[in-house]
Design a protein around this motif. Structure first.
Motif, mmCIF file in Angstrom:
data_model
loop_
_atom_site.group_PDB
_atom_site.id
_atom_site.type_symbol
_atom_site.label_atom_id
_atom_site.label_comp_id
_atom_site.label_asym_id
_atom_site.label_seq_id
_atom_site.Cartn_x
_atom_site.Cartn_y
_atom_site.Cartn_z
ATOM 1 N N THR A 123 0.829 -1.206 0.000
ATOM 2 C CA THR A 123 0.000 0.000 0.000
ATOM 3 C C THR A 123 0.862 1.253 0.000
ATOM 4 O OG1 THR A 123 -1.762 -1.141 1.187
ATOM 5 C CG2 THR A 123 -1.796 1.270 1.231
ATOM 6 N N LEU A 124 1.925 1.227 0.802
ATOM 7 C CA LEU A 124 2.818 2.380 0.856
ATOM 8 C C LEU A 124 3.549 2.567 -0.465
ATOM 9 C CD1 LEU A 124 3.951 4.688 2.470
ATOM 10 C CD2 LEU A 124 5.605 3.130 3.502
ATOM 11 N N TYR A 125 3.902 1.458 -1.139
ATOM 12 C CA TYR A 125 4.530 1.561 -2.453
ATOM 13 C C TYR A 125 3.614 2.307 -3.422
ATOM 14 C CZ TYR A 125 7.875 -2.084 -1.103
ATOM 15 O OH TYR A 125 8.845 -2.813 -0.495
ATOM 16 N N ASP A 175 8.978 2.686 -12.785
ATOM 17 C CA ASP A 175 9.131 1.251 -12.641
ATOM 18 C C ASP A 175 10.390 0.901 -11.852
ATOM 19 O OD1 ASP A 175 8.177 -1.536 -13.689
ATOM 20 O OD2 ASP A 175 10.350 -1.505 -14.040
ATOM 21 N N ALA A 176 11.484 1.600 -12.128
ATOM 22 C CA ALA A 176 12.744 1.313 -11.437
ATOM 23 C C ALA A 176 12.635 1.584 -9.943
ATOM 24 C CB ALA A 176 13.874 2.137 -12.051
ATOM 25 N N TYR A 177 12.009 2.698 -9.569
ATOM 26 C CA TYR A 177 11.900 3.013 -8.152
ATOM 27 C C TYR A 177 11.014 2.006 -7.437
ATOM 28 C CZ TYR A 177 14.417 7.452 -8.344
ATOM 29 O OH TYR A 177 15.403 8.403 -8.473
ATOM 30 N N PHE A 191 12.355 -0.252 -4.191
ATOM 31 C CA PHE A 191 11.708 -0.358 -2.884
ATOM 32 C C PHE A 191 11.360 -1.809 -2.548
ATOM 33 C CE2 PHE A 191 9.910 4.065 -4.021
ATOM 34 C CZ PHE A 191 11.094 4.665 -3.641
ATOM 35 N N LYS A 192 10.850 -2.545 -3.528
ATOM 36 C CA LYS A 192 10.480 -3.934 -3.279
ATOM 37 C C LYS A 192 11.711 -4.806 -3.070
ATOM 38 C CE LYS A 192 6.957 -5.897 -5.142
ATOM 39 N NZ LYS A 192 6.003 -6.514 -6.088
ATOM 40 N N ARG A 217 12.434 -6.710 0.466
ATOM 41 C CA ARG A 217 12.503 -8.171 0.519
ATOM 42 C C ARG A 217 13.704 -8.646 1.324
ATOM 43 N NH1 ARG A 217 10.986 -12.860 -2.198
ATOM 44 N NH2 ARG A 217 12.623 -14.445 -2.312
ATOM 45 N N TRP A 218 14.863 -8.065 1.060
ATOM 46 C CA TRP A 218 16.084 -8.565 1.686
ATOM 47 C C TRP A 218 16.356 -7.951 3.064
ATOM 48 C CZ3 TRP A 218 17.017 -12.811 -0.552
ATOM 49 C CH2 TRP A 218 16.790 -12.974 -1.932
ATOM 50 N N LEU A 219 15.683 -6.836 3.358
ATOM 51 C CA LEU A 219 15.887 -6.194 4.659
ATOM 52 C C LEU A 219 14.717 -6.408 5.614
ATOM 53 C CD1 LEU A 219 17.382 -2.742 3.542
ATOM 54 C CD2 LEU A 219 18.596 -4.851 4.065
#
Length: 313
Positions: free
Chosen positions: A9-11, A273-275, A279-280, A284-286
């Motif tokens: 949602t924040l994305y 698209d890049a941003y 963020f995703k 995912r990794w953090l």
């Protein structure tokens, strides 16, 4: 940082604001990232690296940290005014809960830029990787930052520096993002390049400054699923630099077509698209609530120092 499953949602909210951010990015930069604090980091060879620090919104001690590495034009648009691109990205990341560090590798060495042919030898990505390592260690020492959740993001020469940092043994970084790096030098090694942590590269397919093909080859040779490349058709170098009109830079050497210069310029759809992917990828990794396994590289560089643990302060 919000749980992974709540971030979608924040994305969407942030992506809806990207058009507005683009319009006001210059104002943010001119404001000098108003809530950024000037800090100093002990650099290699006894130099002091100036940096801008944007603390996370929460000081609970478990925020993720992000290191931003400027491109060949430097961190500053002019004295006291941050370049638009890092100021823009830093503001978005801080809103997502990150503490953001932007380190200046050029100022303390008297380097103005390393884009043009006459200045390329002034400071290369291998030397800048040592600056980046010192900055990562500084982030790990902050009480408001979770030292197990550090990411690094760079543009152009800063992106090539990201790849150099990720070629080290245990750089202390959980995820990495590289916007249009130069990959050629990493293909000229005996062992396949394999980044130390999940790494995402974002590039324009029409980029004639740092062409995409060597990076495709680098990913293929790595054999790692957590080393990814996303490319955008008909998109040039510097595609996420707000306000940069598409134009030919004749002062930049074109290795493919000598004397022809290179094309640069902003592309809104590629940036959006890049941003979103940035963020995703980092979330995912953090994500502190889900531990995602990632591939360990099979080849390890020899003789590369491992950063020592640093106390919190």
């Amino acid at each position: 940082m919000l749980p992974y499953f709540l971030l979608s949602t924040l994305y969407r909210f942030l992506l809806q604001r990207l058009m507005l951010w683009t319009a006001v990015a210059v104002l943010l930069a001119c404001a000098g990232a108003a809530d950024a604090a000037r800090v100093e980091i002990a650099g290699p060879g006894g130099i002091t690296l100036p940096a801008e620090w944007m603390a996370p919104p929460s000081a609970t001690g478990n925020a993720p940290g992000m290191l931003l590495l400027h491109g060949c034009g430097g961190l500053w648009a002019k004295p006291g005014v941050l370049a638009t691109r890092p100021a823009h990205m830093a503001a978005l990341l801080q809103e997502l809960g990150y503490g953001v560090l932007m380190v200046d590798s050029f100022g303390p060495r008297g380097v103005r830029e390393t884009c043009t042919a006459s200045s390329k030898g002034a400071l290369n990505s291998t030397r800048r990787a040592e600056d980046a390592q010192r900055a990562v260690n500084w982030l790990k020492s902050r009480k408001e930052i979770d030292s197990s959740r550090i990411a690094v993001l760079g543009w152009s020469q800063g992106a090539t520096t990201v790849l150099a940092l990720m070629d080290r043994d245990n750089p202390g970084v959980r995820a990495a993002v590289a916007f249009y790096p130069g990959c050629g030098s990493f293909l000229r090694t005996a062992q396949p390049y394999q980044p130390a942590a999940p790494t995402l590269m974002l590039m324009g397919e029409a980029d004639d400054w740092t062409p995409v093909e060597p990076c495709r080859d680098l990913v293929t040779r790595s054999g790692m699923d957590t080393f990814r490349l996303v490319s955008y058709p008909d998109v040039y170098h510097d595609f996420d630099d707000p306000g940069l009109e598409v134009h030919l830079r004749k002062d930049i050497a074109n290795d493919t077509h000598p004397g022809g210069g290179v094309m640069v310029g902003f592309n809104q759809s590629a940036t959006d698209d890049a941003y979103r992917r940035v963020f995703k990828w980092c979330s995912r990794w953090l994500d502190p609530f889900h531990t995602y396994p990632y591939e360990q590289r099979t080849s390890r560089p020899s003789g590369v120092p491992t950063p020592a643990a640093v106390p919190k302060h």
